[in-house]
Design an enzyme around this catalytic site. Structure first.
Site, PDB file in Angstrom:
ATOM      1  N   ASP A   1      70.751 -38.682 -55.988  1.00  0.00           N
ATOM      2  CA  ASP A   1      71.345 -38.915 -54.674  1.00  0.00           C
ATOM      3  C   ASP A   1      72.876 -38.825 -54.765  1.00  0.00           C
ATOM      4  O   ASP A   1      73.476 -39.356 -55.709  1.00  0.00           O
ATOM      5  CB  ASP A   1      70.933 -40.319 -54.215  1.00  0.00           C
ATOM      6  CG  ASP A   1      71.248 -40.584 -52.766  1.00  0.00           C
ATOM      7  OD1 ASP A   1      70.657 -39.923 -51.904  1.00  0.00           O
ATOM      8  OD2 ASP A   1      72.082 -41.467 -52.492  1.00  0.00           O
TER       9      ASP A   1
ATOM     10  N   HIS B   1      64.875 -34.670 -45.321  1.00  0.00           N
ATOM     11  CA  HIS B   1      64.726 -35.912 -44.554  1.00  0.00           C
ATOM     12  C   HIS B   1      66.032 -36.352 -43.881  1.00  0.00           C
ATOM     13  O   HIS B   1      66.044 -37.404 -43.243  1.00  0.00           O
ATOM     14  CB  HIS B   1      64.225 -37.022 -45.475  1.00  0.00           C
ATOM     15  CG  HIS B   1      65.254 -37.383 -46.522  1.00  0.00           C
ATOM     16  ND1 HIS B   1      65.621 -36.500 -47.517  1.00  0.00           N
ATOM     17  CD2 HIS B   1      66.008 -38.478 -46.696  1.00  0.00           C
ATOM     18  CE1 HIS B   1      66.557 -37.060 -48.265  1.00  0.00           C
ATOM     19  NE2 HIS B   1      66.813 -38.255 -47.790  1.00  0.00           N
ATOM     20  N   ASP B   2      67.109 -35.607 -44.057  1.00  0.00           N
ATOM     21  CA  ASP B   2      68.403 -35.992 -43.475  1.00  0.00           C
ATOM     22  C   ASP B   2      68.833 -35.065 -42.352  1.00  0.00           C
ATOM     23  O   ASP B   2      69.899 -35.288 -41.767  1.00  0.00           O
ATOM     24  CB  ASP B   2      69.505 -35.954 -44.550  1.00  0.00           C
ATOM     25  CG  ASP B   2      69.374 -37.066 -45.565  1.00  0.00           C
ATOM     26  OD1 ASP B   2      68.851 -38.142 -45.211  1.00  0.00           O
ATOM     27  OD2 ASP B   2      69.788 -36.855 -46.718  1.00  0.00           O
TER      28      ASP B   2
ATOM     29  N   ASP C   1      63.536 -40.032 -57.137  1.00  0.00           N
ATOM     30  CA  ASP C   1      64.880 -40.023 -56.572  1.00  0.00           C
ATOM     31  C   ASP C   1      65.682 -41.081 -57.319  1.00  0.00           C
ATOM     32  O   ASP C   1      65.277 -42.238 -57.376  1.00  0.00           O
ATOM     33  CB  ASP C   1      64.784 -40.396 -55.077  1.00  0.00           C
ATOM     34  CG  ASP C   1      65.787 -39.676 -54.225  1.00  0.00           C
ATOM     35  OD1 ASP C   1      66.949 -39.656 -54.610  1.00  0.00           O
ATOM     36  OD2 ASP C   1      65.385 -39.148 -53.166  1.00  0.00           O
TER      37      ASP C   1
ATOM     38  N   GLU D   1      71.903 -33.866 -55.530  1.00  0.00           N
ATOM     39  CA  GLU D   1      72.339 -33.667 -54.147  1.00  0.00           C
ATOM     40  C   GLU D   1      73.865 -33.673 -54.168  1.00  0.00           C
ATOM     41  O   GLU D   1      74.487 -34.731 -54.291  1.00  0.00           O
ATOM     42  CB  GLU D   1      71.826 -34.798 -53.250  1.00  0.00           C
ATOM     43  CG  GLU D   1      72.233 -34.588 -51.799  1.00  0.00           C
ATOM     44  CD  GLU D   1      72.322 -35.862 -50.979  1.00  0.00           C
ATOM     45  OE1 GLU D   1      72.302 -35.754 -49.753  1.00  0.00           O
ATOM     46  OE2 GLU D   1      72.440 -36.961 -51.562  1.00  0.00           O
TER      47      GLU D   1
HETATM   48  C1  NOJ Z   1      71.541 -39.088 -49.303  1.00  0.00           C
HETATM   49  C2  NOJ Z   1      70.138 -39.357 -48.884  1.00  0.00           C
HETATM   50  O1  NOJ Z   1      69.442 -38.138 -48.794  1.00  0.00           O
HETATM   51  C3  NOJ Z   1      70.212 -40.087 -47.555  1.00  0.00           C
HETATM   52  O2  NOJ Z   1      68.955 -40.225 -46.961  1.00  0.00           O
HETATM   53  C4  NOJ Z   1      70.863 -41.421 -47.788  1.00  0.00           C
HETATM   54  O3  NOJ Z   1      71.072 -42.063 -46.545  1.00  0.00           O
HETATM   55  C5  NOJ Z   1      72.204 -41.277 -48.489  1.00  0.00           C
HETATM   56  N1  NOJ Z   1      72.202 -40.328 -49.552  1.00  0.00           N
HETATM   57  C6  NOJ Z   1      72.647 -42.587 -49.063  1.00  0.00           C
HETATM   58  O4  NOJ Z   1      71.841 -42.914 -50.170  1.00  0.00           O
END
Ligand code: NOJ
Length: 518
Positions: free
Chosen positions: A206, A323-324, A109, A261
């Protein structure tokens, strides 16, 4: 039944990541070797056989770098070292070697938008207004109305010492880097080289849409309405940043990959981040991650991808959980049959599927109470530790795990499911094997078939290789005529598998059909 929307076929000579299934490892919750209750790299190494047996082609590891963990590792204080909670550089080298020996690629990542406020760069930047690193971050005399994500309120935090505000699109502990400063660009490129030289196969980037900021710092009505800027920030300069990263990665041998992402819930916007084939190799497209178990919504998501990404030669990704966000089984009301049918869809659409650890076990989100809550963004439920063994603490040991286990951990643990050939885990294994052996599924054309409104039906074809997928969203059996003679290569509930297709699809069942060879 009619075929609609035929589109261009892709060559099997395409790069590895077009044919692979990527598995997201959330290292804090995968497996723990040292008994501190938090997963680590040694724990992951010890469980690599689970992944090899499952049949995935690549792993993406959420951040393992040094971090104060204000945002579970997405706040990085040293990009070129491993946090002691996860192990050491020697552990990641060992993991790379062992994964590669099993034919598994490894993506890390990369978090370009922000560092930790404990990163030496930011400590210098905030030391004085004339510090050489002052301009590595974004400082202003006056805040505007931009809002931070993770319930953090304003995106600006006042620094008493130097009497200015700094920008953070996430927590105040995550100051945003200034990518317009060439020294920042060079420093971050060095980070990528550090890991590429160690042999990583690419990066998940990210918030790839956030590095470019509106240079006029104009207020935005969506922020005034309470939305975080990171949900829709979409500036031309982010594309320049990505082109620089792509040139660097492409200068390495071995088809290293960038998957970004782009957390904008619009497929039309997401396609822009592939550039002219000179930005991301792949971008996450999140509408299916928000979608409920609803044929209208999911059909719309799929059509948008086929209509908007494919003509731009932008190779799609498919993801239902990460994971979000709430796990898809939880989003579908806790239904395991629906989660299993969704897995069939996920792994048979055109594009690269991303699995999130634990979905192969059919896990639901853990129940989080005020006492067990860790994440300021409220995302703990989907981050619960994986259960490996039936007996509590399910293959973990020593200190209590950092989050509670998901519901039904004893029955859903990996050991129980490897022992049961009807389990969700074996369904995923069979799906992955089917996909590996099928040019149609990996590279083939996709065309929707006419069907009832509550059946999603499509054909995948590559040359003479073809298959048909039927997903019944209804809570009752439906008749679905498919001209020709077909046998059931795979059924989401295992029922009728390896037999002739009867013309009927059971309630919330998904089938993969292959032609009967005369
Ligand atoms: C996206 C990530 O998937 C998330 O977990 C994170 O809190 C934010 N970006 C900030 O890095």
């Amino acid at each position: 039944m009619q075929t609609s929307r035929p589109s261009r076929e892709l060559s099997p000579a395409a790069p590895w990541w077009r044919g692979a299934v990527v598995y997201q490892v959330y290292p804090r919750s995968f497996a723990d070797a040292n008994g501190d209750g938090v997963g680590d790299l040694a724990g992951l190494r010890a469980r690599l056989d689970h992944l090899a047996r499952l049949g995935v082609g690549a792993l993406w590891l959420s951040p393992i770098y040094r971090s104060p963990m204000a945002d579970a590792g997405y706040d990085i204080s040293d990009y070129c070292d491993v946090d002691p909670v996860f192990g050491s550089l020697a552990d990641i080298d060992g993991l790379l070697a062992e994964a590669h020996a099993r034919g598994l690629r490894v993506l890390l990542d990369f978090v370009p938008n922000h560092t930790s406020d404990q990163h030496p760069w930011f400590i210098e930047s905030r030391a004085s207004r004339d510090n050489p690193k002052r301009d590595w971050y974004i400082w202003r005399d006056e805040p505007n109305d931009w809002r931070a994500a993770l319930n953090a309120g304003s995106a600006w935090t006042w620094d008493e010492h130097t009497q200015q505000y700094y920008l953070h699109l996430f927590l105040p502990q995550q100051p945003d880097l200034n990518w317009r400063n060439p020294e920042v660009v060079e420093a971050m490129h060095s980070v990528l080289r550090f890991w590429l030289d160690r042999g990583v196969d690419g990066f998940r980037i990210d918030v790839a849409h956030c590095t470019g900021k509106d240079p006029s710092f104009a207020n935005h009505p969506r922020c005034l309405a309470g939305e975080p800027l990171a949900d829709f920030n979409d500036q031309p300069y982010s594309h320049e940043v990505l082109r620089g990263l792509r040139r660097l990665v492409d200068s390495y041998p071995g088809e290293r990959v960038l998957v970004g992402e782009v957390n904008i819930r619009s497929t039309a916007s997401v396609v822009q981040y592939y550039g002219a084939g000179d930005e991301l190799h792949m971008s996450f497209n999140f509408p299916p991650l928000d979608a409920p178990w609803d044929p209208v919504v999911l059909r719309t998501c799929i059509r948008e991808v086929e209509e908007q990404l494919m003509p731009a030669q932008a190779w799609p990704t498919w993801v239902l959980s990460n994971h979000d966000n709430e796990r898809h089984r939880t989003r579908y009301g806790g239904s395991l049959p629906r989660a299993r049918a969704a897995a069939v869809m996920l792994l048979t659409l055109r594009g690269t599927p991303f699995l999130y650890q634990g979905e192969e076990l059919g896990l639901e989100d853990a129940v989080i109470t005020p006492e067990t809550r860790v994440d300021p963004g409220g995302r703990d439920g989907c981050r619960a530790p994986l259960p490996w063994e039936p007996e509590f603490p399910h293959g973990w040991r020593g200190k209590p795990t950092w989050l509670p286990f998901p519901p039904g951990a004893a029955g859903l643990c990996a050991a129980a499911q490897w022992a049961d050939d009807q389990s969700t885990l074996h369904l995923y294994r069979r799906l992955l094997a089917l996909r590996r052996g099928s040019d149609a599924l990996r590279w083939g054309d996709w065309a929707e078939l006419d069907s009832s409104p509550t059946v999603l039906a499509y054909r995948r074809t590559h040359g003479a290789d073809e298959c048909v997928v039927l997903v019944n969203f209804a809570d009752h059996e439906q008749a679905v005529a498919v001209p020709g003679r077909w046998h059931v290569a795979l059924a989401s509930d295992g029922v009728g598998e390896a037999a002739g297709y009867t013309g009927r699809v059971a309630a919330e069942q998904a089938l993969v059909l292959e032609p009967v060879k005369e």
